[in-house]
Design an enzyme around this catalytic site. Structure first.
Site: not given
Length: 445
Positions: A238, A96, A234, A236
């Site tokens: 999400d 992430s 960000d 990833d």
């Protein structure tokens, strides 16, 4: 392996805390725990995501389950792949927003239902630790490559109702927002990409819009003029952070209120979730728009569960996660971007003018305090409970929250670090600053 099994995912420094050998073991344990037969696996652009995929897939197929290889994709795309392809489980290889040296796994059941620390991650940890895998299959599973990016883009684009061209500056942070942005193709969106070359070493800045310093380049670009808003993804993709047409940062809970109001035009009377750190304004806006506001705990696993239980159409989290029932009750940062484009394209007002009436109160922002010593967090919460619990309306949905007529606070422990986090809001700046310092004095005293 101690320490890599977290509250919401598996995560650690690649090569020391998380290795290929461990990834293979986690793959075996994952299939042992779920008994799954078809696992959708995606990965981010970090250079070590590919070797981790190969090892993880080896462990999964060793147990007889098939791997649907989604290739490079965003986390929202991986959830879509899990649900749309009829898989009975999914894993996204990503750390992430963490720095480049980290990697990890986000785990889910069929339909993108998350596996968290209290409903499976602990079990997987015990299987790995004890080596108690189910026997390896006599016929290993197969790996099949499936690209869902076009299908996901078409799925998200159905959400668009953009009345005029909207100009957006988009900071992809050299990461998975590049893939997520495929959903914008063919829409009346004029995207100016920033840091749009894939590079999992994140050479320009951390892929973390929660750190306001990472938004500097985006803010400067938007402030040059001509944009309706800016967005930063960000690592990833999400999560998303937004700035208005002046380059000013929009608090993520205020974004929740703005999108919630537009969602209630589509789904009158629907349930909308907001996390308990959010401004009072969020609940008020949802109620004013005829919706049913529901407070939630922090954390995607808790929010998604509560959304399903209440048939909620949308939820927003102070960390920049925006959840849509339409995306398997999971995050979709591109849907959040399109939702905002829908809103600004239908209004004669600038985004800053639409946001201004929602800034009704004064927030401290999240303030972290490092803890030391055994049971330090429990002692802090006991002290706060004794001092404030009887004075206001106290509840313990997640940590300790206490509401008064003109201010409130929440104090909760981090699920991943030895930190205690304070969020506080008041009806005036002076009261917010006074109470912030007062509560911090109790925490740090």
């Amino acid at each position: 392996m101690a320490g890599i099994f977290k509250a919401y995912d598996i995560r650690g420094v690649y090569g020391t805390e998380l290795t290929e050998a461990q990834a293979k073991d986690i793959g075996r344990a994952f299939v042992t725990f779920l008994g799954c037969r078809k696992v959708a696996v995606g990965r981010d652009v970090r250079p070590h995501s590919e070797p981790l995929f190969k090892a993880l897939a080896e462990g999964i197929t060793m147990q007889g389950a098939d791997v649907v290889d989604l290739g490079l994709c965003s986390t929202p795309m991986s959830y879509f792949g899990n649900g749309s392809l009829g898989c009975d489980a999914g894993i996204m290889i990503t750390a992430s927003h963490n720095p480049r040296e980290y990697n990890g796994f986000k785990l889910s059941r069929a339909g993108a239902v998350p596996i968290s620390g209290d409903n499976g991650i602990g079990d997987i940890e015990r299987i790995v630790g004890g080596g108690t895998y189910a026997p390896a299959a006599s016929i290993p599973g197969q790996i099949k490559r499936v690209d869902v990016s076009d299908a996901y883009a078409a799925h998200v684009a159905e959400f668009a109702d953009i009345k005029r061209p909207v100009r957006i500056a988009a900071d992809f942070a050299n990461a998975m927002g590049i893939w997520e942005s495929k959903a914008f193709r063919g829409l009346p969106l004029e995207i100016t990409p920033m840091f749009g070359e894939p590079d999992g070493t994140f050479p320009n800045h951390e892929a973390n819009p929660l750190k306001t310093e990472t938004l500097s380049a985006l803010r400067a670009e938007v402030a040059r003029g001509g944009y309706d808003f800016g967005v930063a993804f960000d690592g990833d993709a999400d999560r998303a952070g937004f700035v208005d047409e002046r380059g000013e940062i929009i608090p993520m809970d205020i974004m929740t209120a703005l999108i919630a109001r537009s969602m209630l035009e589509l789904y009158p009377g629907a349930a909308i979730l907001y996390d308990l750190r959010s401004s009072w304004a969020v609940k008020e806006v949802i109620s004013e728009a005829g919706g049913r506001p529901l407070m939630s705990r922090v954390g995607h696993a808790f929010i998604k569960k509560q959304m399903r239980e209440n048939d909620a159409v949308f939820a927003g989290e102070l960390s920049g996660h925006y959840y849509f029932k339409a995306n398997y009750t999971a995050e979709s940062s591109s849907m959040a971007v399109i939702a905002l484009a829908n809103i600004v394209s239908r209004s004669d007002k600038k985004l800053s003018e639409m946001i201004a009436p929602l800034r009704r109160y004064f927030a401290s922002g999240e303030i972290n305090t490092k803890l030391s010593g055994k049971d330090a967090a429990a002692r802090v919460l006991d002290t706060l409970r004794a001092r404030y619990g009887a004075q206001g309306r106290a509840f313990e949905l997640d940590g300790l929250s206490v509401e008064f007529d003109d201010w409130w606070f929440n104090v909760r422990c981090s699920n991943t670090e030895p930190l205690i986090r304070l969020n506080l809001e008041a009806r005036s700046r002076a009261l917010m600053e006074s109470k912030r310092d007062e509560v911090l004095g109790v925490i740090r005293g």
